[in-house]
Design a protein around this motif. Structure first.
Motif, PDB file in Angstrom:
ATOM      1  N   ARG A 118       0.818  -1.214   0.000  1.00 19.98           N
ATOM      2  CA  ARG A 118       0.000   0.000   0.000  1.00 19.98           C
ATOM      3  C   ARG A 118       0.855   1.269   0.000  1.00 19.98           C
ATOM      4  NH1 ARG A 118      -4.589  -1.361   4.652  1.00 19.98           N
ATOM      5  NH2 ARG A 118      -5.599  -3.093   3.567  1.00 19.98           N
ATOM      6  N   GLN A 119       2.175   1.088   0.006  1.00 22.78           N
ATOM      7  CA  GLN A 119       3.127   2.199   0.059  1.00 22.78           C
ATOM      8  C   GLN A 119       2.983   3.006   1.353  1.00 22.78           C
ATOM      9  OE1 GLN A 119       2.900   4.488  -3.586  1.00 22.78           O
ATOM     10  NE2 GLN A 119       3.306   2.710  -4.874  1.00 22.78           N
ATOM     11  N   GLN A 120       2.563   2.328   2.410  1.00 19.89           N
ATOM     12  CA  GLN A 120       2.493   2.935   3.738  1.00 19.89           C
ATOM     13  C   GLN A 120       3.759   2.515   4.484  1.00 19.89           C
ATOM     14  OE1 GLN A 120      -1.732   1.335   4.253  1.00 19.89           O
ATOM     15  NE2 GLN A 120      -1.906   3.308   5.325  1.00 19.89           N
ATOM     16  N   TYR A 121       4.848   3.207   4.163  1.00 22.93           N
ATOM     17  CA  TYR A 121       6.168   2.764   4.591  1.00 22.93           C
ATOM     18  C   TYR A 121       6.416   2.868   6.098  1.00 22.93           C
ATOM     19  CZ  TYR A 121       6.704   3.002  -0.435  1.00 22.93           C
ATOM     20  OH  TYR A 121       6.511   2.829  -1.786  1.00 22.93           O
ATOM     21  N   PRO A 122       5.981   3.923   6.799  1.00 22.21           N
ATOM     22  CA  PRO A 122       6.194   3.942   8.254  1.00 22.21           C
ATOM     23  C   PRO A 122       5.494   2.789   8.958  1.00 22.21           C
ATOM     24  CG  PRO A 122       5.667   6.149   7.436  1.00 22.21           C
ATOM     25  CD  PRO A 122       5.415   5.199   6.309  1.00 22.21           C
ATOM     26  N   GLN A 123       4.257   2.479   8.526  1.00 30.09           N
ATOM     27  CA  GLN A 123       3.537   1.362   9.135  1.00 30.09           C
ATOM     28  C   GLN A 123       4.240   0.039   8.838  1.00 30.09           C
ATOM     29  OE1 GLN A 123       2.281   3.888   7.385  1.00 30.09           O
ATOM     30  NE2 GLN A 123       0.142   4.324   7.901  1.00 30.09           N
ATOM     31  N   ALA A 153      14.948  -7.335   7.794  1.00 34.71           N
ATOM     32  CA  ALA A 153      16.063  -6.403   7.585  1.00 34.71           C
ATOM     33  C   ALA A 153      16.091  -5.887   6.145  1.00 34.71           C
ATOM     34  CB  ALA A 153      17.386  -7.082   7.936  1.00 34.71           C
ATOM     35  N   ILE A 154      15.946  -6.789   5.172  1.00 32.01           N
ATOM     36  CA  ILE A 154      15.999  -6.363   3.770  1.00 32.01           C
ATOM     37  C   ILE A 154      14.779  -5.519   3.414  1.00 32.01           C
ATOM     38  CG2 ILE A 154      14.831  -8.339   2.679  1.00 32.01           C
ATOM     39  CD1 ILE A 154      18.113  -6.816   1.420  1.00 32.01           C
ATOM     40  N   GLN A 155      13.617  -5.810   4.053  1.00 30.37           N
ATOM     41  CA  GLN A 155      12.427  -5.013   3.795  1.00 30.37           C
ATOM     42  C   GLN A 155      12.510  -3.650   4.484  1.00 30.37           C
ATOM     43  OE1 GLN A 155      11.493  -6.421   1.234  1.00 30.37           O
ATOM     44  NE2 GLN A 155       9.373  -7.017   1.616  1.00 30.37           N
ATOM     45  N   LEU A 156      13.171  -3.578   5.622  1.00 32.09           N
ATOM     46  CA  LEU A 156      13.400  -2.278   6.260  1.00 32.09           C
ATOM     47  C   LEU A 156      14.311  -1.417   5.396  1.00 32.09           C
ATOM     48  CD1 LEU A 156      13.718  -3.312   9.999  1.00 32.09           C
ATOM     49  CD2 LEU A 156      12.097  -1.648   9.070  1.00 32.09           C
ATOM     50  N   CYS A 157      15.236  -2.043   4.701  1.00 32.27           N
ATOM     51  CA  CYS A 157      16.078  -1.323   3.748  1.00 32.27           C
ATOM     52  C   CYS A 157      15.202  -0.652   2.696  1.00 32.27           C
ATOM     53  CB  CYS A 157      17.061  -2.298   3.101  1.00 32.27           C
ATOM     54  SG  CYS A 157      17.931  -1.640   1.659  1.00 32.27           S
ATOM     55  N   VAL A 158      14.226  -1.382   2.175  1.00 38.91           N
ATOM     56  CA  VAL A 158      13.306  -0.833   1.169  1.00 38.91           C
ATOM     57  C   VAL A 158      12.477   0.298   1.761  1.00 38.91           C
ATOM     58  CG1 VAL A 158      11.364  -1.353  -0.348  1.00 38.91           C
ATOM     59  CG2 VAL A 158      13.214  -3.020  -0.079  1.00 38.91           C
ATOM     60  N   TYR A 160      13.001   2.320   4.358  1.00 40.72           N
ATOM     61  CA  TYR A 160      13.727   3.564   4.648  1.00 40.72           C
ATOM     62  C   TYR A 160      14.224   4.251   3.385  1.00 40.72           C
ATOM     63  CZ  TYR A 160      13.456   2.932   9.659  1.00 40.72           C
ATOM     64  OH  TYR A 160      12.982   2.822  10.948  1.00 40.72           O
ATOM     65  N   ASP A 161      14.538   3.464   2.370  1.00 41.56           N
ATOM     66  CA  ASP A 161      14.901   4.069   1.088  1.00 41.56           C
ATOM     67  C   ASP A 161      13.725   4.848   0.519  1.00 41.56           C
ATOM     68  OD1 ASP A 161      16.599   4.397  -1.373  1.00 41.56           O
ATOM     69  OD2 ASP A 161      14.981   3.199  -2.238  1.00 41.56           O
ATOM     70  N   ARG A 162      12.515   4.255   0.577  1.00 35.82           N
ATOM     71  CA  ARG A 162      11.320   4.932   0.073  1.00 35.82           C
ATOM     72  C   ARG A 162      10.987   6.182   0.897  1.00 35.82           C
ATOM     73  NH1 ARG A 162      12.580   1.688  -3.117  1.00 35.82           N
ATOM     74  NH2 ARG A 162      11.279   0.181  -4.249  1.00 35.82           N
ATOM     75  N   MET A 163      11.353   6.160   2.171  1.00 28.95           N
ATOM     76  CA  MET A 163      11.102   7.315   3.037  1.00 28.95           C
ATOM     77  C   MET A 163      12.207   8.364   2.945  1.00 28.95           C
ATOM     78  SD  MET A 163       9.284   5.770   6.484  1.00 28.95           S
ATOM     79  CE  MET A 163      10.476   4.478   6.856  1.00 28.95           C
ATOM     80  N   GLY A 164      13.233   8.092   2.143  1.00 34.74           N
ATOM     81  CA  GLY A 164      14.297   9.062   1.923  1.00 34.74           C
ATOM     82  C   GLY A 164      15.425   9.019   2.927  1.00 34.74           C
ATOM     83  N   ASP A 165      15.433   8.036   3.815  1.00 32.47           N
ATOM     84  CA  ASP A 165      16.502   7.906   4.816  1.00 32.47           C
ATOM     85  C   ASP A 165      17.516   6.893   4.293  1.00 32.47           C
ATOM     86  OD1 ASP A 165      18.122   7.595   7.016  1.00 32.47           O
ATOM     87  OD2 ASP A 165      16.470   7.484   8.454  1.00 32.47           O
ATOM     88  N   ILE A 166      18.427   7.381   3.455  1.00 32.94           N
ATOM     89  CA  ILE A 166      19.345   6.489   2.747  1.00 32.94           C
ATOM     90  C   ILE A 166      20.334   5.819   3.694  1.00 32.94           C
ATOM     91  CG2 ILE A 166      21.002   6.311   0.862  1.00 32.94           C
ATOM     92  CD1 ILE A 166      18.112   7.036   0.064  1.00 32.94           C
ATOM     93  N   SER A 167      20.838   6.552   4.688  1.00 29.00           N
ATOM     94  CA  SER A 167      21.836   5.976   5.583  1.00 29.00           C
ATOM     95  C   SER A 167      21.248   4.829   6.401  1.00 29.00           C
ATOM     96  CB  SER A 167      22.399   7.057   6.517  1.00 29.00           C
ATOM     97  OG  SER A 167      21.370   7.624   7.309  1.00 29.00           O
ATOM     98  N   THR A 168      20.018   4.995   6.882  1.00 33.42           N
ATOM     99  CA  THR A 168      19.374   3.926   7.637  1.00 33.42           C
ATOM    100  C   THR A 168      19.060   2.749   6.722  1.00 33.42           C
ATOM    101  OG1 THR A 168      18.399   5.543   9.149  1.00 33.42           O
ATOM    102  CG2 THR A 168      17.434   3.331   9.147  1.00 33.42           C
TER     103      THR A 168
END
Length: 201
Positions: A118-123, A153-158, A160-168
């Motif tokens: 759903r592209q609800q990345y924080p949730q 872990a790999i999904q959290l990478c996705v 945070y990337d979508r949320m613009g937090d590249i370092s995280t």
């Protein structure tokens, strides 16, 4: 040993787990360019998923299952609804598992996946974090180890990337790599982040 029809363990094994496992195996076979998909294949899968839902519901309504069985039934129902493109019903089935025990890593990953679609990345990130946290706790029954470490872990990478937090995002990609050495997805992401960093210079 004679298997009785009302034995709850064998009931869920033969009526639910084995048929759905066979369906999963068939749907995850490697694809070849020469394969011709016959008309009606998708309809057959959907019929099987629909047929499984009342069986799972009856099992839960009877209230005779052990805690891992009940949680597993909720998980299977959630997956059936997801395959039938009914995400709200899938979410309800997954949340229903909390009536039988604390959130399990596999359940958390499934919920995270629904929010990710759903592209609800924080949730989505919230549930993947919870999968990692609960992955360190003792579990009853069987579970997929990758749902405790690599997958969230790999999904959290996705996320945070979508949320613009590249370092995280890069940090979680590295964490995923620590769980699965030489993983192709981790290597791809590492190159992706390196190119992204180079463009910012």
């Amino acid at each position: 040993m004679i298997l009785k029809p009302d034995d709850h363990f064998w009931y869920i094994v033969f009526k639910i787990i084995i048929p759905l496992t066979c369906l999963w195996i068939r749907s995850h076979r490697p694809k070849r360019l020469s394969v011709v998909r016959l008309p009606g294949t998708q309809d057959t899968k959907q019929r099987e998923h629909r047929a499984a839902l009342p069986v799972l519901e009856q099992f839960l309504q009877e209230g005779r299952g052990w805690t891992p069985d009940n949680i597993g039934a909720c998980l299977l129902a959630g997956r059936c609804y997801a395959r039938l493109e009914q995400p709200d019903e899938a979410m309800q089935s997954l949340f229903r598992s909390f009536c039988y025990g604390i959130p399990q890593p596999e359940i958390c990953c499934e919920i995270g996946g629904l929010f990710l679609e759903r592209q609800q990345y924080p949730q989505a990130a919230f549930w993947y974090h919870l999968a990692i946290e609960t992955g360190h706790q003792p579990h009853e029954g069987f579970w997929r180890q990758e749902c405790c470490d690599y997958l969230p872990a790999i999904q959290l990478c996705v996320c945070y990337d979508r949320m613009g937090d590249i370092s995280t995002a890069a940090a979680y990609n590295a964490l995923a790599g620590s769980f699965r050495r030489g993983d192709a997805a981790v290597a791809y992401n590492r190159q992706y982040f390196a190119e992204k960093a180079a463009r910012r210079k």
